[in-house]
Design a protein around this motif. Structure first.
Motif, mmCIF file in Angstrom:
data_model
loop_
_atom_site.group_PDB
_atom_site.id
_atom_site.type_symbol
_atom_site.label_atom_id
_atom_site.label_comp_id
_atom_site.label_asym_id
_atom_site.label_seq_id
_atom_site.Cartn_x
_atom_site.Cartn_y
_atom_site.Cartn_z
ATOM 1 N N HIS A 88 40.243 51.459 44.624
ATOM 2 C CA HIS A 88 39.799 50.059 44.622
ATOM 3 C C HIS A 88 40.963 49.127 44.926
ATOM 4 N N GLU A 89 42.089 49.346 44.271
ATOM 5 C CA GLU A 89 43.244 48.459 44.457
ATOM 6 C C GLU A 89 43.814 48.591 45.868
ATOM 7 N N HIS A 92 42.187 46.291 48.156
ATOM 8 C CA HIS A 92 42.792 44.956 48.059
ATOM 9 C C HIS A 92 44.100 44.880 48.860
ATOM 10 N N TYR A 122 33.742 37.063 39.463
ATOM 11 C CA TYR A 122 34.457 38.306 39.766
ATOM 12 C C TYR A 122 33.544 39.278 40.511
ATOM 13 N N GLU A 128 35.871 41.356 46.059
ATOM 14 C CA GLU A 128 35.554 42.402 45.076
ATOM 15 C C GLU A 128 34.367 43.233 45.550
HETATM 16 ZN ZN LIG Z 1 39.211 44.279 42.611
#
Ligand SMILES: [Zn+2]
Length: 150
Positions: A88-89, A92, A122, A128
């Motif tokens: 997930h990161e 980003h 969020y 996201e």
């Molecule tokens: Zn995130």
């Protein structure tokens, strides 16, 4: 999300995201000074643990988090959280490479837009939603052995 793998595009991506990465490194150095650790995974500096890791892990909702990405830096509460959230990161990280210095304002505006619409700032944030949708598609070097065993 399309990624550019040639060295010159990778170099440009690092340069484009570098103001954010500088902020991430600064916060990472504070984390190290307070007992944290760092390692490089797939071209990203991952800081975790120490006093800051414990502090953010113990905050009440919605102020607690497992990890946060700032440019080519991921700040995590502990090694276990970094491992669980890595895919997930890293989405980003790719977003920082694409948006550069505009990423943080765009992220904030997306959250504000969703809150103004009465939605969760969020979970409904554009970045996201993209990260949650794409995290399963990534195969990072340290996870390849897991993928092979499935
Ligand atoms: Zn995130």
């Amino acid at each position: 999300m399309r990624t550019y793998r040639t060295p010159i595009f990778k170099l440009i991506a690092y340069a484009w995201a570098s103001p954010n990465t500088a902020l991430g490194i600064l916060l990472g150095l504070v984390m190290l000074a307070l007992g944290g650790r760092v390692r490089i995974v797939a071209g990203v500096a991952e800081f975790h643990g120490g006093w800051m890791g414990s502090f953010f892990a113990s905050r009440p909702h919605p102020f607690c988090f497992g990890a946060i990405t700032i440019g080519h830096v991921i700040l995590g509460t502990c090694h276990k959280e970094l491992y669980a959230l890595r895919a997930h990161e890293h989405v980003h990280v790719r977003q920082y490479e694409r948006w550069g210095v505009f990423f943080l304002p765009a992220y904030a505006l997306s959250s504000l837009w969703e809150v103004c619409r009465g939605r969760n700032g969020y979970r409904n944030n554009f970045f996201e939603r993209q990260a949650y949708a794409e995290e399963d598609k990534q195969v990072l070097p340290d996870r390849q052995h897991i993928r092979r065993n499935i």
